[in-house]
Enzyme design. Structure first.
Site, PDB file in Angstrom:
ATOM      1  N   CYS A 112       0.817  -1.225   0.000  1.00  0.00           N
ATOM      2  CA  CYS A 112       0.000   0.000   0.000  1.00  0.00           C
ATOM      3  C   CYS A 112       0.848   1.273   0.000  1.00  0.00           C
ATOM      4  CB  CYS A 112      -0.948  -0.004   1.190  1.00  0.00           C
ATOM      5  SG  CYS A 112      -2.051  -1.412   1.168  1.00  0.00           S
ATOM      6  N   HIS A 257      -3.647   6.968   2.338  1.00  0.00           N
ATOM      7  CA  HIS A 257      -3.957   5.667   1.724  1.00  0.00           C
ATOM      8  C   HIS A 257      -5.317   5.215   2.238  1.00  0.00           C
ATOM      9  CE1 HIS A 257      -4.143   1.527   0.760  1.00  0.00           C
ATOM     10  NE2 HIS A 257      -3.902   1.120   1.989  1.00  0.00           N
ATOM     11  N   ASN A 287     -10.243  -0.850  -0.411  1.00  0.00           N
ATOM     12  CA  ASN A 287      -8.796  -0.648  -0.330  1.00  0.00           C
ATOM     13  C   ASN A 287      -8.164  -1.181  -1.622  1.00  0.00           C
ATOM     14  OD1 ASN A 287      -6.034  -0.863   0.126  1.00  0.00           O
ATOM     15  ND2 ASN A 287      -6.253  -1.539   2.240  1.00  0.00           N
TER      16      ASN A 287
HETATM   17  C1  LIG Z   1     -10.123  -5.613   9.713  1.00  0.00           C
HETATM   18  C2  LIG Z   1     -10.800  -4.692  10.696  1.00  0.00           C
HETATM   19  C3  LIG Z   1     -11.857  -3.877   9.973  1.00  0.00           C
HETATM   20  C4  LIG Z   1     -11.476  -5.559  11.755  1.00  0.00           C
HETATM   21  O1  LIG Z   1     -12.122  -4.726  12.700  1.00  0.00           O
HETATM   22  P1  LIG Z   1     -12.037  -5.043  14.258  1.00  0.00           P
HETATM   23  O2  LIG Z   1     -12.961  -4.122  14.942  1.00  0.00           O
HETATM   24  O3  LIG Z   1     -10.587  -4.986  14.608  1.00  0.00           O
HETATM   25  O4  LIG Z   1     -12.617  -6.490  14.332  1.00  0.00           O
HETATM   26  P2  LIG Z   1     -11.923  -7.809  14.918  1.00  0.00           P
HETATM   27  O5  LIG Z   1     -10.786  -8.245  14.023  1.00  0.00           O
HETATM   28  O6  LIG Z   1     -11.633  -7.581  16.345  1.00  0.00           O
HETATM   29  O7  LIG Z   1     -13.085  -8.829  14.743  1.00  0.00           O
HETATM   30  C5  LIG Z   1     -14.274  -8.675  15.478  1.00  0.00           C
HETATM   31  C6  LIG Z   1     -15.206  -9.799  15.104  1.00  0.00           C
HETATM   32  O8  LIG Z   1     -15.710  -9.570  13.780  1.00  0.00           O
HETATM   33  C7  LIG Z   1     -15.545 -10.744  13.012  1.00  0.00           C
HETATM   34  N1  LIG Z   1     -15.332 -10.376  11.622  1.00  0.00           N
HETATM   35  C8  LIG Z   1     -14.164 -10.190  10.962  1.00  0.00           C
HETATM   36  N2  LIG Z   1     -14.410  -9.825   9.695  1.00  0.00           N
HETATM   37  C9  LIG Z   1     -15.748  -9.776   9.553  1.00  0.00           C
HETATM   38  C10 LIG Z   1     -16.601  -9.471   8.494  1.00  0.00           C
HETATM   39  N3  LIG Z   1     -16.148  -9.124   7.285  1.00  0.00           N
HETATM   40  N4  LIG Z   1     -17.936  -9.517   8.713  1.00  0.00           N
HETATM   41  C11 LIG Z   1     -18.436  -9.857   9.894  1.00  0.00           C
HETATM   42  N5  LIG Z   1     -17.663 -10.162  10.950  1.00  0.00           N
HETATM   43  C12 LIG Z   1     -16.337 -10.132  10.775  1.00  0.00           C
HETATM   44  C13 LIG Z   1     -14.370 -11.457  13.603  1.00  0.00           C
HETATM   45  O9  LIG Z   1     -14.439 -12.834  13.305  1.00  0.00           O
HETATM   46  C14 LIG Z   1     -14.563 -11.187  15.077  1.00  0.00           C
HETATM   47  O10 LIG Z   1     -15.516 -12.073  15.564  1.00  0.00           O
HETATM   48  P3  LIG Z   1     -15.369 -12.693  17.061  1.00  0.00           P
HETATM   49  O11 LIG Z   1     -15.385 -11.492  17.970  1.00  0.00           O
HETATM   50  O12 LIG Z   1     -16.565 -13.581  17.158  1.00  0.00           O
HETATM   51  O13 LIG Z   1     -14.057 -13.388  17.048  1.00  0.00           O
HETATM   52  C15 LIG Z   1      -9.792  -3.734  11.374  1.00  0.00           C
HETATM   53  O14 LIG Z   1      -8.981  -4.454  12.262  1.00  0.00           O
HETATM   54  C16 LIG Z   1      -8.944  -3.012  10.399  1.00  0.00           C
HETATM   55  O15 LIG Z   1      -9.435  -2.248   9.600  1.00  0.00           O
HETATM   56  N6  LIG Z   1      -7.624  -3.210  10.487  1.00  0.00           N
HETATM   57  C17 LIG Z   1      -6.718  -2.558   9.538  1.00  0.00           C
HETATM   58  C18 LIG Z   1      -6.836  -3.278   8.230  1.00  0.00           C
HETATM   59  C19 LIG Z   1      -6.108  -2.585   7.141  1.00  0.00           C
HETATM   60  O16 LIG Z   1      -6.287  -1.416   6.935  1.00  0.00           O
HETATM   61  N7  LIG Z   1      -5.306  -3.334   6.416  1.00  0.00           N
HETATM   62  C20 LIG Z   1      -4.626  -2.841   5.288  1.00  0.00           C
HETATM   63  C21 LIG Z   1      -3.513  -1.951   5.695  1.00  0.00           C
HETATM   64  S1  LIG Z   1      -2.829  -1.277   4.285  1.00  0.00           S
END
Ligand SMILES: CC(C)(COP(=O)(O)OP(=O)(O)OC[C@H]1O[C@@H](n2cnc3c(N)ncnc32)[C@H](O)[C@@H]1OP(=O)(O)O)[C@@H](O)C(=O)NCCC(=O)NCCS
Length: 330
Positions: A112, A257, A287
């Site tokens: 990214c 980004h 993204n």
């Molecule tokens: C990925 C992201 C949106 C997840 O959000 P979060 O609030 O951290 O959520 P968590 O990972 O703690 O997951 C919470 C729950 O949602 C669930 N979950 C994950 N993806 C899901 C989806 N697409 N739909 C529904 N539920 C989902 C998980 O399984 C978890 O369930 P559990 O509590 O029963 O285990 C967030 O961590 C994020 O944006 N991180 C940065 C990602 C990024 O930008 N990456 C690229 C960088 S360039």
């Protein structure tokens, strides 16, 4: 001598995939995706389309806007995490599709942050007089590498396809152009966002057993990535501002980004910027990795959000970990 943006271009596939379209495939919901990421829809290409095809369409627009022909280009820098083939890189395929030959094609793999890494290289080439017309590409075909099942939902709902490009050349001596680029990496966290299969960590590279383990799918420690991204991007912007004796209130538009709208909002808050100073379009495109900044830049330009003389900041963060910023007097 400085480097200036001569033009920009973007292209996204026609197929729009709304959050609801992913509900049954990935056991997710529009509500979960929108509240966690801000994404409402994204574009995914039809099977058979390649990243270099998207890059070609974006390049045609940029060439047209600059009043240039493909043969006027001196070099291509091609940033992608989703190349058409394992090798060679995507740049040579784009070159051929543009109907040109022999100019150098440099592929870079900085995920990214690819566009900012590429900008730093193009800027150095142009400032030292090596090349006068550099095509800088960020192009991604992420949909081909998404695990379309509930196991892949954490990443599957985020990533999308698209291409954004810029044509760069020497600036007039009027203070405009690229003021600075700052690029960083921390390999200690490489495992935080990575794809195990495809490289030489396994020998042979590909076996049925490895595929059965699902190692072809990227994995991400979402929360950790979130924390690093929302710290490193504002840090890199502050470095750029300090380097140029500027302050956040002087920024016309910051283009972060487009990783997650919540990350962009945290970056905005930490820099104390108003809503009109930050440009986001992740809601429409998800993204698009190396393509996200040039796609957003092109849209911001078309919308008249960036005018001649404005201070534009870019901030990027991605796998590696890598991150960086650039300051441009437009
Ligand atoms: C990925 C992201 C949106 C997840 O959000 P979060 O609030 O951290 O959520 P968590 O990972 O703690 O997951 C919470 C729950 O949602 C669930 N979950 C994950 N993806 C899901 C989806 N697409 N739909 C529904 N539920 C989902 C998980 O399984 C978890 O369930 P559990 O509590 O029963 O285990 C967030 O961590 C994020 O944006 N991180 C940065 C990602 C990024 O930008 N990456 C690229 C960088 S360039």
């Amino acid at each position: 001598m400085r480097t200036q943006f001569l033009s920009t271009g973007m292209y996204v596939p026609e197929r729009t995939v709304a959050n609801d379209d992913l509900r049954d495939v990935m056991d997710t919901s529009d509500e979960w995706i929108r509240t966690r990421t801000g994404i409402r829809e994204r574009r995914w290409a039809e099977p058979g389309v390649m990243g270099s095809d998207l890059a070609l369409e974006a390049t045609k627009i940029a060439l047209d806007r600059a009043g240039l022909a493909a043969r006027d280009l001196d070099a291509i820098i091609y940033a992608t995490v989703s190349p058409d083939y394992f090798f060679p890189g995507g740049g040579v395929y784009l070159q051929t599709k543009l109907g040109i030959d022999t100019i150098p094609c440099l592929d870079i793999r900085n995920q990214c942050t690819g566009f900012i890494y590429g900008l730093s290289i193009a800027d150095a080439w142009i400032r030292c007089g090596m090349y006068r017309r550099v095509l800088l590409v960020g192009s991604e075909l992420q949909s081909a590498g998404i695990n379309m099942s509930p196991q892949g939902r954490d990443m599957g709902v985020l990533f999308a396809d698209g291409a954004g490009v810029a044509i760069l050349g020497p600036a007039d001596d009027d203070g405009r152009g690229v003021l600075s680029t700052h690029i960083y990496a921390d390999g200690a966290h490489a495992g935080m966002l990575f794809c195990d299969l495809g490289g030489c960590a396994h020998s042979p590279r590909l076996t049925h057993e490895l595929l059965d383990q699902g190692l072809q799918w990227p994995t991400m420690q979402g929360r950790e990535v979130f924390k690093h991204a929302s710290t490193r991007m504002p840090e890199a912007v502050m470095t750029a501002l300090k380097h140029n004796d500027l302050t956040p209130d002087q920024i016309k538009v910051l283009i972060p980004h487009q990783a997650n709208l919540r990350i962009s909002e945290m970056v905005q808050k930490q820099l104390g910027l108003r809503d009109d100073q930050v440009y986001n379009n992740i809601q429409k495109y998800g993204n698009t990795t190396a393509a996200s900044i040039p796609i957003a830049l092109h849209e911001a330009v078309l919308e008249g959000r960036i005018q001649r003389g404005d201070l534009v900041l870019f901030a990027a963060f991605g796998a590696g970990l890598t991150w960086g910023s650039a300051a441009v007097r437009w």
